[in-house]
Each structure stands twice: as C-alpha cells, then as structure tokens.
Design an enzyme around this catalytic site. Sequence first.
Site, PDB file in Angstrom:
ATOM      1  N   ASP A 153      10.194  -2.977 -16.462  1.00 41.29           N
ATOM      2  CA  ASP A 153       8.788  -2.560 -16.366  1.00 41.29           C
ATOM      3  C   ASP A 153       8.667  -1.075 -16.689  1.00 41.29           C
ATOM      4  OD1 ASP A 153       6.077  -2.922 -15.995  1.00 41.29           O
ATOM      5  OD2 ASP A 153       6.144  -2.585 -13.829  1.00 41.29           O
ATOM      6  N   GLU A 193       0.849  -1.181   0.000  1.00 40.65           N
ATOM      7  CA  GLU A 193       0.000   0.000   0.000  1.00 40.65           C
ATOM      8  C   GLU A 193       0.885   1.232   0.000  1.00 40.65           C
ATOM      9  OE1 GLU A 193      -3.208   0.162   2.732  1.00 40.65           O
ATOM     10  OE2 GLU A 193      -3.745  -1.946   2.521  1.00 40.65           O
TER      11      GLU A 193
END
Length: 418
Positions: free
Chosen positions: A274, A164
């Site tokens: 990525d 998170e």
Amino acid sequence: MRLMFVAEDPRYRALIRHHLSCEWPDVEVVAYNPKVNGPLAQEFLAQGFGAVLLCDEWTGGQGIDWLPELTARQGFAPVIFMTDRADSQIARAARDAGAFAVIGKERLNHDRLIATVNSAVAAQDAAQAEWRSSDAAREAATFCGATIRGYRRISKLASGSVSELFLAESERAGCLVVFKVTRDQRKADGVDQSFERFLQEYEIVRRIKHPSIVKLYDLGVTDEHAYLVMEYFRRGDLRSLMRNGVTMRQALRFAHAIARALEAVHAAGVLHRDLKPGNVMLREDGGVALIDFGMAKHEALTLEITDAGLIFGTPHYMSPEQGHAQPLDERSDLYSLGVILYELLTGHKPFDADNPMAIIYMHAKREPERLPEDMAMVQPVLDRLLAKRPDDRYRNARAVVDALGELMRQTDAAERAA
C-alpha cells in the site's frame, strides 16, 4: 531519572551527562538538537521527564527566546537554564522568564548541578502526582472510551471504520506520538480480520530496524480495545510537498530515499502493498519514513489475512498484477514507487478516473503520458518502474537505488556545467 537536554554541542551534552551519571549511574539524558529539530512542538509538555535542561544558545537560535514560551505551557516540566555565568544579565532574564534555576556553564559546580537537578525532579514528581489524581488527567487518558495510563490525549487526527488516530504525549517515550485505537471485536470464529491486520502491523514493523521505517513504541489490549503507539511526524506526509510542487532534483531525492526504505523492507521478507504518498512521512532532518503496514505481508508469518481474489490497496498506486488480484512480489512495490515518482515530477497521477475499476484497467492496458522534454533523462528509469509486466521492471529495490543515484549524479553534473 530521565532528563531532556536541549543543546547543539555534543561535547557539552557529554560533559553534563558525565556529571549526572556520577551521581545517578542509570540517568537517561535525552538529547534534543534545536538546530536540527527546530522548536519543541507546542503540544509537548515534557511530562515524561524530571526536568528539561535548556542551553543558552546554538547556531541560529537562543534558549532565552524559547524559555518564556516553554514555561508558559501549563504542566511543562521544570526548566533549568544553562548559560555561561549564573550572575549575568541573561541569567537574570531567564529567572524572570520562569526558569526553575540557572546554572553557570563557566566553572561548572558539580554539587550545585546535582542539587538543582534533584530539586527540579522532586518538584516535577510532586506536580505529576497531583496531576494524575485530577479529573483532567483521567479525561486525557481516555481514548475511544478506553482508559490507558501513561498517555495524554491531545487531539483526534483521523477516524475510520477500523481505527481512530489521536495525537498524544507518551510519558515512556518522552515525545509526541500517534495513538491508534481499534475495538477488539471478536466473532464466533475468533478475532475479526481488521483486528488481525492491526496486530500484524506491529509484528511486521517490529522486525524491521531502519531509520526510514516508522518507529513503534507500544502495543496493548484492554477489555474492549487494542492500541498501537507509533512515531509522530510534525512535517506531515509527501502529499503536502506534492501540492506545493517539487523540483526534478527533489523528486529524485525522495524517490531514492523511498527505494532505500523498500530495500530494507524487502530484505526483511516484507511486501508493503500500500505504498502511496500518504504513507511516506517526512522527518525533521529531511529524510522519509514509511508507515501503515496494515496491508503488508511477511513471508515468515503463517497468518494470511487477505481473502483469495480480494483487491486491496489504493487503485491510483496499484501495480497491474495487484489490481487484478494476482500473485505479488517486491516488484509490485517498485511499480507503486514509479507512480509516486511520476506524480512528484508532473504534479498529477499517471491515471485517473471516477471509477476505481477504470483506474485499475488503465494501469494494466494504457501507457502514461511521457514526461516533459526537460525531464527526458528520467524517462528510461520511469519506464522500467512502470512496466506492465513485473519481469520488465527492475529486479529489486537495490537496482532502483543505483539507477536513481546515477540520475542524481547526472543532474548535479549538468547543474555544475550550466
């Protein structure tokens, strides 16, 4: 002692630093240039500073316009207003607006400056001691159930299966930060793979020192959680610019900046793996910074966290070899850069489909649509970046930097001739 000085003139900042260091040799004066960085973020309370020195004016702005808003923030550090004369009308306005004190820059009085700063810091220390003992402070220091001192939680930015993200203020860093938290989940055979990636991200970024790479401030582990503290980017990422559209010159400039960042990443023996617009952040000065090295690979690390044959990354930006789980080198990142450049130029991705595997197939077997005629000069560079075979692409990021730099020179020359 740690102070923030909001001022444009580096000579005046140096003068104030000299006065302060005569009294406190280890004083840290953090410069904040309002002309370059704009207003202080609304969530920022300067809790990591003993006081904030605010200059009265700079190119395009005035400190007196900032002052009422800063002093109205509950918990903001004491503000010492710096103006030409301490008995002027603007000085009186600053006191009325809540300044802790006003210091005259004309005929600067050393003893008064030291005494004022000392008083402000003492007031801040008392206020912070009271704050830390409050229920509100304990609540603000809680992230996903873990209490981590020295950070003030502001808001949640994102939530995922692994971690998170929170916006927080760091006392140690003296700025807003992104606080990334993940559970320290252990299995019978050791730490789970997601936690390994979390720790590897810190290890990889720590090795790369470059202005176009995200800064990492801290890494820690509690009984059940691990956290990573990183740089916060108020301007967001490259996706926000893409939605509004960019010019060809801007597209080339961003691609050039990303290529320079990749040059530093690859020189450190790292493959990003990525690269996508959401991982290209925008700095206040117009530069870029690469983030999210959780999928990256460092040639010097013995830990290999990717299972054989596993496809990972974002299909829209994957090279053909990455989409088919083949061995990768730095030319795979260059292909991803080519996809980003194509999207910057056209406003859409070269390949799209509802099925991720269909997108992977297109990267390997299909050619993207050609650029519009008014962008034809970019086509040869784009063709090499998006070549299906790695051997047909640029050999390294340095070659891409050179090619894009030449394109920018050509576009500048064409604009001057028009």
